[in-house]
Design an enzyme around this catalytic site. Sequence first.
Site, PDB file in Angstrom:
ATOM      1  N   GLN A   8      -4.847  48.626 -76.116  1.00  0.00           N
ATOM      2  CA  GLN A   8      -5.081  47.347 -75.453  1.00  0.00           C
ATOM      3  C   GLN A   8      -4.716  47.413 -73.977  1.00  0.00           C
ATOM      4  OE1 GLN A   8      -3.251  45.114 -79.283  1.00  0.00           O
ATOM      5  NE2 GLN A   8      -3.724  43.695 -77.640  1.00  0.00           N
TER       6      GLN A   8
ATOM      7  N   ARG B 232      -1.112  38.253 -81.927  1.00  0.00           N
ATOM      8  CA  ARG B 232      -2.015  37.192 -81.466  1.00  0.00           C
ATOM      9  C   ARG B 232      -1.252  36.046 -80.807  1.00  0.00           C
ATOM     10  NH1 ARG B 232      -7.740  35.907 -83.975  1.00  0.00           N
ATOM     11  NH2 ARG B 232      -8.525  34.697 -82.258  1.00  0.00           N
ATOM     12  N   CYS B 233      -0.330  36.415 -79.926  1.00  0.00           N
ATOM     13  CA  CYS B 233       0.357  35.360 -79.187  1.00  0.00           C
ATOM     14  C   CYS B 233       0.920  35.973 -77.918  1.00  0.00           C
ATOM     15  CB  CYS B 233       1.487  34.752 -80.008  1.00  0.00           C
ATOM     16  SG  CYS B 233       2.889  35.834 -80.270  1.00  0.00           S
TER      17      CYS B 233
ATOM     18  N   GLU C 221      -5.069  32.720 -78.467  1.00  0.00           N
ATOM     19  CA  GLU C 221      -3.840  32.804 -79.249  1.00  0.00           C
ATOM     20  C   GLU C 221      -3.316  31.449 -79.682  1.00  0.00           C
ATOM     21  OE1 GLU C 221      -1.750  35.249 -76.491  1.00  0.00           O
ATOM     22  OE2 GLU C 221      -2.601  37.062 -77.346  1.00  0.00           O
TER      23      GLU C 221
END
Lengths: 206, 798
Positions: free
Chosen positions: B232, B379-380, B752
């Site tokens: 990522q 996912r945050c 998110e």
Amino acid sequence: MQVILEKIYPIKAPLPACWSVLSDITELATCMPGAAITEKIDDSHYKGQVKVKVGPATAAFAGDIEVQAIDADAHSLTLLGKGADKGGSSASMQLTATLRAEDDGSTSLVGLADVVVNGKFAQFGGRMMTSVSDMILGQFAGHFEAKAIAAAQTSPTAAAGAGSVAGQEAATSTPAAPVVAGELNGVAILWGLVKNFFLGLFGKKA
Amino acid sequence: MNAPDRKAALMGMGESRLRKEDARFIQGKGNYVDDIKMPGMLHMDIVRSPLAHARIRKINKERALAIPGVHAVLTADDLKPLKLHWMPTLAGDVAAVLADEKVHFQMQEVAIVIADDRYIAADAVEAVEVEYEELPVVIDPFQALEPNAPVLREDLAGKHEGAHGKREHHNHIFTWEAGDKEATDAAFASAAVTVQQKMHYPRVHPCPLETCGCVASFDPVRGELTTYMTSQAPHVVRTVVSMLSGIPESKVRIVSPDIGGGFGNKVGVYPGYVCAIVASIVLGRPVKWVEDRIENLSSTAFARDYFMDGELAATTDGRIQALRVNVVADHGAFDACADPSKFPAGLFHICSGSYDIPAAHCSVKGVYTNKAPGGVAYRCSFRVTEAVYLIERMVDVLAQKLDIDKAEIRRKNFIRKEQFPYTSAFGFEYDSGDYHTALDKVLDAVDYPALRAEQAAKRADPDSPTLMGIGLVTFTEVVGAGPSKMCDILGVGMFDSCEIRVHPTGSAIARMGTITQGQGHQTTYAQIIATELGISSEVIQVEEGDTSTAPYGLGTYGSRSTPVAGAAIAMAARKIHAKAKKIAAHLLEVGENDLDWEIDRFMVKGNGDRFKTMKDIAWAAYNQPPAGLEPGLEAVHYYDPPNFTYPFGIYLCVLDIDKATGETSVRRFYALDDCGTRINPMIIEGQIHGGLTEGFAVAMGQLLSFDAQGNIQGNTLMDYFLPTAVETPAWETDYTVTPSPHHPIGAKGVAESPHVGSIPTFTAAVVDAFSHLGVTHLDMPHTSYRVWKTAKQLGLTR
């Protein structure tokens, strides 16, 4: 992963014959599917191994067995087995097995096992540990019974006092052949689990 | 074409443009790491520890090396001469690349095998014999902190100073604090009402569909290293690889091809990557490593595992006066959290939420245990999920104590619209928000009073077979890390970048420092340029992920792509726009001030017939630039955001619980999000559906659990819950738009929010179903079995 199992298996053989199998560690070990005693160090210490095959994965547990207590009067045996395979899975089992004579001349094998498993088997088998242990112990009891019946036939002293049920069973069974448990077979275990699962759905116990 | 048609033809911002990526994905034409095949490529597999804590007595390679097709078996001892048996983590700790003398968690990397194909490698892994001496295992972080707890990190013996201050105990990593302790304690001492609730946010795993892997290819002749990797953050990886290997950064190329989901799991550098690179350098051939599902769930970065103790002080009418939070964080065997360097607990101090709380203090204590390292933002934004969970649970607990409606107490404590920009007690400067309007919109949409009435009727009826729970969450996120004055990773500021080239015929390419993993960057980034420059998004290519072509950027995680890279795009486009205006003025023979911009063209003021389109200008930029102006039409912009962005949302969940079985059924889930300016409504909706579904997974089923011996339980998809269409509820989405005042296009980021916001909503709904019976909190996951146990304890079922 720790599992504590308490089991009672009915053995259709008289108590003296059962005790002759239970008290002979080398003989007893062969009741365990895939297991064998490889070396006797002294009367209470042995080296042994268990081969397990589940699908393509094989593990050979090599380890030590210590007889912690043996009581001929109470017909009771306590042993501690510890082993590891070269891939790093490890297992230990403290087993207390007691024989109890029943009124019909048969014997009950009462087992209390405290099993701790580490590594692959604990990771993947977590949910199945109890069921798999049940299956293995069931196979163990089957082999144990066959050996006890054979012992009752070949040894008149062991057979002495045998009740009618056990005696008849033994008489009609095929002549004693050496009973050696094969490799612990994962496919058979899996099949057993699947069968038990479905039987369980219909409220039956295999 | 008239103006509205020309605008529509651009497919710019605000349009639900179809995803450019999907054509290749739905045809199976994507190009993932495991699709990459190189001539002479070898395959790597990893020997992993079956035990959670043990000393390595001996590693015997002979049987493995004897297998035909095996090229090498490497252990920590082989990496030692290269000083690569340990590597630095993003959190200032070190992590073993291959276990050095000791294993610290089950499935830890112990040795690698390189072979001709994947199957031989797997067979050889089985043949490597490792002798272990078992050590006592520590799974519980509280037990880890006991005085006589086993020493987990012998390599840190005598190190009393960690990357984040003093270490108080051999298994202690850091204690991090924020806020004003004195003011908070004083507020609690004089408060009319206080509540306290302990909660565990369990250990979960992002579980992207594509596992981690790489293909490392070192060219011994040129001295160049190319690595295709599931990353990522490819540029950060390039920097790390260069620092670790000594190869100049200019000779290291990291490529993130198509990535099948990241969710934080693909931010860090894992031992597998390092080993594949070392193997390629040693053997001079390309080496591929792709982990399987069990390896991914067991050894790569987990998320959460926060033991939180929250307290609120309030007035009797429910005005919150102070917040106090103490956290014990289980970080596993190595501190490998992916957070900005200065924040070992990420942005957890956003935990004052959407509320105007005068005093607040939090303390987070990081602890080593015999579990896999990690602690990534699943996912945050960094630890924001934990923070939002904490404050939203606490507000509910307070509402229950005071018998105030859960919507009412929120309305009472919200930061009001006119208070923005608002500085929280923890020092965050919230950019913009309008919480009251959004809350009213949701309550009206679901007819909240009617729901509460229905719930009251159900509670009054002893024969009702079900319980009804209403969960309400009003969250604020902090995303878009971040201003370099506060946020860096290994000293590199968390800016991001964009390079745009407009070609002579009026099409364009944009290269970015971010990398999409399903977010749809190729679609949405082009829309920003289309609107800014008046070029149709259909002729704008977006490229990311190749460090040899893309400008340096910090990557995609923490909802930072739109807030940071999205701003970089707008700023780069505006540089081009400014040059284009000069060229247009030259072509039209007027002054720049005499030009108006309209959709795709510069027009002479008051004369719409005299104009030059961006396409005309592009050609002229290369072929007839004005005197003194260099030819070409391109720009690069590195954007260092002045602040974070603060998207928010109001989520409401109605669920029914079968009293007899504990089965939960989500009847309704209403999600209103405010992410500021909306670039592509369809993609936003898709992101929200995805985030809600992942939130549902976490709240209702996901858990990485361990037995007392440290054996990981349930590390396959048999046990680890990934919801399919069968389990997933239907989602209803809504929105308000409160642009960010400091962002060039006013966008805040959205992907998110639905994950962060939905998880406490599900918990709130389950707890709410039992709240009339005195239940204030239930830990996740809310599986049928656990819910049934609660029902049974309360005597609701036999």
